[in-house]
Motif scaffolding. Structure first.
Motif, PDB file in Angstrom:
ATOM      1  N   GLU A 228       0.837  -1.196   0.000  1.00 39.42           N
ATOM      2  CA  GLU A 228       0.000   0.000   0.000  1.00 39.42           C
ATOM      3  C   GLU A 228       0.876   1.251   0.000  1.00 39.42           C
ATOM      4  O   GLU A 228       1.850   1.339   0.748  1.00 39.42           O
ATOM      5  CB  GLU A 228      -0.928   0.009   1.220  1.00 39.42           C
ATOM      6  N   PHE A 229       0.508   2.188  -0.844  1.00 40.64           N
ATOM      7  CA  PHE A 229       1.251   3.440  -0.962  1.00 40.64           C
ATOM      8  C   PHE A 229       0.397   4.551  -0.362  1.00 40.64           C
ATOM      9  O   PHE A 229      -0.725   4.800  -0.805  1.00 40.64           O
ATOM     10  CB  PHE A 229       1.546   3.714  -2.438  1.00 40.64           C
ATOM     11  N   ASN A 230       0.926   5.207   0.665  1.00 36.34           N
ATOM     12  CA  ASN A 230       0.207   6.255   1.391  1.00 36.34           C
ATOM     13  C   ASN A 230       0.970   7.566   1.243  1.00 36.34           C
ATOM     14  O   ASN A 230       2.151   7.643   1.579  1.00 36.34           O
ATOM     15  CB  ASN A 230       0.099   5.873   2.879  1.00 36.34           C
ATOM     16  N   ILE A 231       0.297   8.589   0.712  1.00 38.53           N
ATOM     17  CA  ILE A 231       0.904   9.914   0.604  1.00 38.53           C
ATOM     18  C   ILE A 231       0.190  10.849   1.574  1.00 38.53           C
ATOM     19  O   ILE A 231      -1.033  11.001   1.521  1.00 38.53           O
ATOM     20  CB  ILE A 231       0.808  10.475  -0.826  1.00 38.53           C
ATOM     21  N   GLU A 232       0.965  11.452   2.472  1.00 37.43           N
ATOM     22  CA  GLU A 232       0.432  12.390   3.462  1.00 37.43           C
ATOM     23  C   GLU A 232       0.756  13.822   3.047  1.00 37.43           C
ATOM     24  O   GLU A 232       1.774  14.069   2.409  1.00 37.43           O
ATOM     25  CB  GLU A 232       1.065  12.140   4.834  1.00 37.43           C
ATOM     26  N   GLY A 233      -0.098  14.752   3.494  1.00 39.29           N
ATOM     27  CA  GLY A 233       0.235  16.147   3.280  1.00 39.29           C
ATOM     28  C   GLY A 233      -0.958  17.070   3.381  1.00 39.29           C
ATOM     29  O   GLY A 233      -2.113  16.637   3.456  1.00 39.29           O
ATOM     30  N   ASN A 234      -0.637  18.365   3.400  1.00 39.54           N
ATOM     31  CA  ASN A 234      -1.662  19.396   3.405  1.00 39.54           C
ATOM     32  C   ASN A 234      -2.190  19.537   1.980  1.00 39.54           C
ATOM     33  O   ASN A 234      -1.408  19.757   1.048  1.00 39.54           O
ATOM     34  CB  ASN A 234      -1.049  20.719   3.877  1.00 39.54           C
TER      35      ASN A 234
ATOM     36  N   LEU B  49      -4.746  13.367   4.843  1.00 40.39           N
ATOM     37  CA  LEU B  49      -4.773  14.829   4.855  1.00 40.39           C
ATOM     38  C   LEU B  49      -4.303  15.347   6.209  1.00 40.39           C
ATOM     39  O   LEU B  49      -4.869  15.015   7.252  1.00 40.39           O
ATOM     40  CB  LEU B  49      -6.186  15.318   4.554  1.00 40.39           C
ATOM     41  N   VAL B  50      -3.255  16.175   6.167  1.00 39.99           N
ATOM     42  CA  VAL B  50      -2.624  16.701   7.385  1.00 39.99           C
ATOM     43  C   VAL B  50      -2.586  18.225   7.283  1.00 39.99           C
ATOM     44  O   VAL B  50      -2.107  18.762   6.286  1.00 39.99           O
ATOM     45  CB  VAL B  50      -1.195  16.146   7.549  1.00 39.99           C
ATOM     46  N   PRO B  51      -3.047  18.939   8.325  1.00 36.78           N
ATOM     47  CA  PRO B  51      -3.100  20.408   8.251  1.00 36.78           C
ATOM     48  C   PRO B  51      -1.783  21.083   8.604  1.00 36.78           C
ATOM     49  O   PRO B  51      -1.701  21.929   9.494  1.00 36.78           O
ATOM     50  CB  PRO B  51      -4.187  20.760   9.277  1.00 36.78           C
ATOM     51  N   ASP B  52      -0.719  20.727   7.907  1.00 40.54           N
ATOM     52  CA  ASP B  52       0.595  21.303   8.185  1.00 40.54           C
ATOM     53  C   ASP B  52       0.683  22.758   7.748  1.00 40.54           C
ATOM     54  O   ASP B  52       0.236  23.099   6.651  1.00 40.54           O
ATOM     55  CB  ASP B  52       1.679  20.541   7.415  1.00 40.54           C
TER      56      ASP B  52
ATOM     57  N   THR C 161      -9.257   7.734   1.484  1.00 38.40           N
ATOM     58  CA  THR C 161      -8.913   8.959   2.205  1.00 38.40           C
ATOM     59  C   THR C 161      -8.854   8.744   3.710  1.00 38.40           C
ATOM     60  O   THR C 161      -9.600   7.940   4.274  1.00 38.40           O
ATOM     61  CB  THR C 161      -9.933  10.076   1.913  1.00 38.40           C
ATOM     62  N   SER C 162      -7.970   9.484   4.340  1.00 33.20           N
ATOM     63  CA  SER C 162      -7.835   9.474   5.792  1.00 33.20           C
ATOM     64  C   SER C 162      -7.559  10.903   6.259  1.00 33.20           C
ATOM     65  O   SER C 162      -6.872  11.662   5.569  1.00 33.20           O
ATOM     66  CB  SER C 162      -6.691   8.549   6.225  1.00 33.20           C
ATOM     67  N   ILE C 163      -8.104  11.266   7.413  1.00 28.00           N
ATOM     68  CA  ILE C 163      -7.929  12.607   7.977  1.00 28.00           C
ATOM     69  C   ILE C 163      -7.164  12.496   9.296  1.00 28.00           C
ATOM     70  O   ILE C 163      -7.526  11.715  10.174  1.00 28.00           O
ATOM     71  CB  ILE C 163      -9.279  13.297   8.258  1.00 28.00           C
ATOM     72  N   PHE C 164      -6.108  13.285   9.424  1.00 26.76           N
ATOM     73  CA  PHE C 164      -5.298  13.345  10.636  1.00 26.76           C
ATOM     74  C   PHE C 164      -6.082  14.100  11.713  1.00 26.76           C
ATOM     75  O   PHE C 164      -6.454  15.262  11.522  1.00 26.76           O
ATOM     76  CB  PHE C 164      -4.015  14.091  10.305  1.00 26.76           C
ATOM     77  N   VAL C 165      -6.374  13.451  12.845  1.00 26.99           N
ATOM     78  CA  VAL C 165      -7.178  14.085  13.890  1.00 26.99           C
ATOM     79  C   VAL C 165      -6.580  13.841  15.273  1.00 26.99           C
ATOM     80  O   VAL C 165      -5.937  12.829  15.525  1.00 26.99           O
ATOM     81  CB  VAL C 165      -8.644  13.588  13.885  1.00 26.99           C
ATOM     82  N   ASP C 166      -6.834  14.792  16.159  1.00 28.98           N
ATOM     83  CA  ASP C 166      -6.507  14.597  17.569  1.00 28.98           C
ATOM     84  C   ASP C 166      -7.504  13.622  18.190  1.00 28.98           C
ATOM     85  O   ASP C 166      -8.605  13.427  17.655  1.00 28.98           O
ATOM     86  CB  ASP C 166      -6.580  15.938  18.304  1.00 28.98           C
ATOM     87  N   PRO C 167      -7.157  13.029  19.339  1.00 31.15           N
ATOM     88  CA  PRO C 167      -8.087  12.115  20.004  1.00 31.15           C
ATOM     89  C   PRO C 167      -9.215  12.888  20.685  1.00 31.15           C
ATOM     90  O   PRO C 167      -9.241  13.051  21.903  1.00 31.15           O
ATOM     91  CB  PRO C 167      -7.196  11.379  21.008  1.00 31.15           C
ATOM     92  N   ASN C 168     -10.130  13.348  19.881  1.00 30.64           N
ATOM     93  CA  ASN C 168     -11.214  14.208  20.327  1.00 30.64           C
ATOM     94  C   ASN C 168     -12.496  13.705  19.670  1.00 30.64           C
ATOM     95  O   ASN C 168     -12.602  13.682  18.439  1.00 30.64           O
ATOM     96  CB  ASN C 168     -10.911  15.655  19.923  1.00 30.64           C
TER      97      ASN C 168
ATOM     98  N   ILE D 198      -9.782   7.794   9.706  1.00 25.67           N
ATOM     99  CA  ILE D 198      -9.070   8.845  10.427  1.00 25.67           C
ATOM    100  C   ILE D 198      -7.698   8.296  10.790  1.00 25.67           C
ATOM    101  O   ILE D 198      -7.507   7.078  10.877  1.00 25.67           O
ATOM    102  CB  ILE D 198      -9.813   9.276  11.708  1.00 25.67           C
ATOM    103  N   GLU D 199      -6.737   9.194  10.963  1.00 23.24           N
ATOM    104  CA  GLU D 199      -5.450   8.806  11.545  1.00 23.24           C
ATOM    105  C   GLU D 199      -5.300   9.530  12.868  1.00 23.24           C
ATOM    106  O   GLU D 199      -5.272  10.767  12.916  1.00 23.24           O
ATOM    107  CB  GLU D 199      -4.269   9.148  10.636  1.00 23.24           C
ATOM    108  N   LEU D 200      -5.232   8.779  13.947  1.00 29.57           N
ATOM    109  CA  LEU D 200      -5.086   9.362  15.268  1.00 29.57           C
ATOM    110  C   LEU D 200      -3.668   9.911  15.448  1.00 29.57           C
ATOM    111  O   LEU D 200      -2.683   9.198  15.219  1.00 29.57           O
ATOM    112  CB  LEU D 200      -5.373   8.313  16.343  1.00 29.57           C
ATOM    113  N   TYR D 201      -3.589  11.159  15.870  1.00 28.54           N
ATOM    114  CA  TYR D 201      -2.315  11.835  16.121  1.00 28.54           C
ATOM    115  C   TYR D 201      -1.848  11.437  17.518  1.00 28.54           C
ATOM    116  O   TYR D 201      -2.429  11.840  18.528  1.00 28.54           O
ATOM    117  CB  TYR D 201      -2.523  13.338  15.996  1.00 28.54           C
ATOM    118  N   THR D 202      -0.782  10.652  17.592  1.00 34.49           N
ATOM    119  CA  THR D 202      -0.456   9.933  18.828  1.00 34.49           C
ATOM    120  C   THR D 202       0.682  10.541  19.652  1.00 34.49           C
ATOM    121  O   THR D 202       1.196   9.889  20.567  1.00 34.49           O
ATOM    122  CB  THR D 202      -0.108   8.466  18.501  1.00 34.49           C
ATOM    123  N   GLU D 203       1.080  11.768  19.376  1.00 31.35           N
ATOM    124  CA  GLU D 203       2.181  12.364  20.139  1.00 31.35           C
ATOM    125  C   GLU D 203       1.866  12.416  21.639  1.00 31.35           C
ATOM    126  O   GLU D 203       2.727  12.082  22.468  1.00 31.35           O
ATOM    127  CB  GLU D 203       2.500  13.765  19.635  1.00 31.35           C
ATOM    128  N   SER D 204       0.659  12.827  21.997  1.00 30.67           N
ATOM    129  CA  SER D 204       0.332  12.939  23.423  1.00 30.67           C
ATOM    130  C   SER D 204       0.344  11.573  24.098  1.00 30.67           C
ATOM    131  O   SER D 204       0.747  11.445  25.265  1.00 30.67           O
ATOM    132  CB  SER D 204      -1.031  13.607  23.616  1.00 30.67           C
TER     133      SER D 204
END
Length: 238
Positions: free
Chosen positions: A66-72, A91-94, A128-135, A150-156
């Motif tokens: 699978e080829f995944n391209i991320e970006g704004n 989709l990432v809101p950089d 499609t996938s959307i980068f989201v906070d755990p909210n 969705i892609e969970l943003y896992t830094e926290s």
């Protein structure tokens, strides 16, 4: 089993630091797949400081998983994705000058924009996938956009986990995942996941489909070897 998609941005950073083509990004992607990874992720940014837009074109006919391209989804990025037609676009809101991804989408505020962009990609057969906070509210908003995942943003999670607070680190991610499951959204995850925390995260997130790991995996590979590290992740994700 949760799929492992390896983000190869850091290999491109190393290549670009000296010019030339060492390490060879195309061969590296082939090798990573041969080691067992189920996907390759790239995140080109407008300044092309690591992954170049041409890399996406060159990888198009090379990646067999699978080829995944991320970006704004700025116009230049949208055009690239429609040209390459990867398996998935994330989709990432950089911000243009962002060092790395640092926040998920406000899916309520940007709903109309996301609806239009997602429809464009899905009309061309791109997941499609959307980068989201755990909210939970952001996940509910994501469901209104028509996205597949969705892609969970896992830094926290990673930061709290590293402090020994396992239950606290995972709680809001579990609840968010349950909401996503109820809404029929697929779940991916990424950012600061590592060999130390990946198994705990995967075991606690229901129906986790895919993790995208780059920085930690490449750093760990410096000490342990790329093939070995890929297989260590695969073992923890079983």
């Amino acid at each position: 089993m949760t799929k492992l998609s390896v983000n190869i941005n850091k290999l491109a950073t190393l290549r670009n630091s000296r010019g030339g083509n060492v390490p060879n990004l195309i061969q590296s992607a082939k090798d990573i797949e041969s080691f067992g990874a189920q996907g390759i992720t790239i995140h080109p940014r407008p300044d092309e400081r690591h992954i170049r837009y041409q890399d996406a074109r060159d990888l198009k006919d090379v990646v067999s998983t699978e080829f995944n391209i991320e970006g704004n989804p700025i116009p230049k990025f949208v055009d690239l994705v429609l040209e390459v037609k990867p398996t998935q676009v994330t989709l990432v809101p950089d911000a243009v000058d962002a060092l790395t991804s640092n926040a998920g989408w406000d899916t309520i505020k940007h709903k109309d924009f996301l609806v239009d962009v997602i429809k464009t990609f899905k009309d061309h057969g791109i997941r499609t996938s959307i980068f989201v906070d755990p909210n939970e509210e952001m996940v509910k908003g994501a469901a209104e956009t028509g996205t597949d995942r969705i892609e969970l943003y896992t830094e926290s999670f990673a930061q709290t986990f590293s402090q020994g607070k396992k239950d606290e680190s995972i709680a809001k991610f579990v609840q968010t995942a349950l909401v996503a499951n109820d809404l029929g959204l697929g779940i991916n995850a990424g950012h600061d996941l590592s060999l130390d925390n990946i198994q705990f995260f995967q075991e606690n997130i229901p129906n986790l489909l895919e993790v995208s790991i780059g920085h930690a995996l490449i750093c760990e590979s410096i000490y342990l070897g790329l093939e070995n590290v890929v297989n260590m992740y695969l073992h923890r994700l079983k």
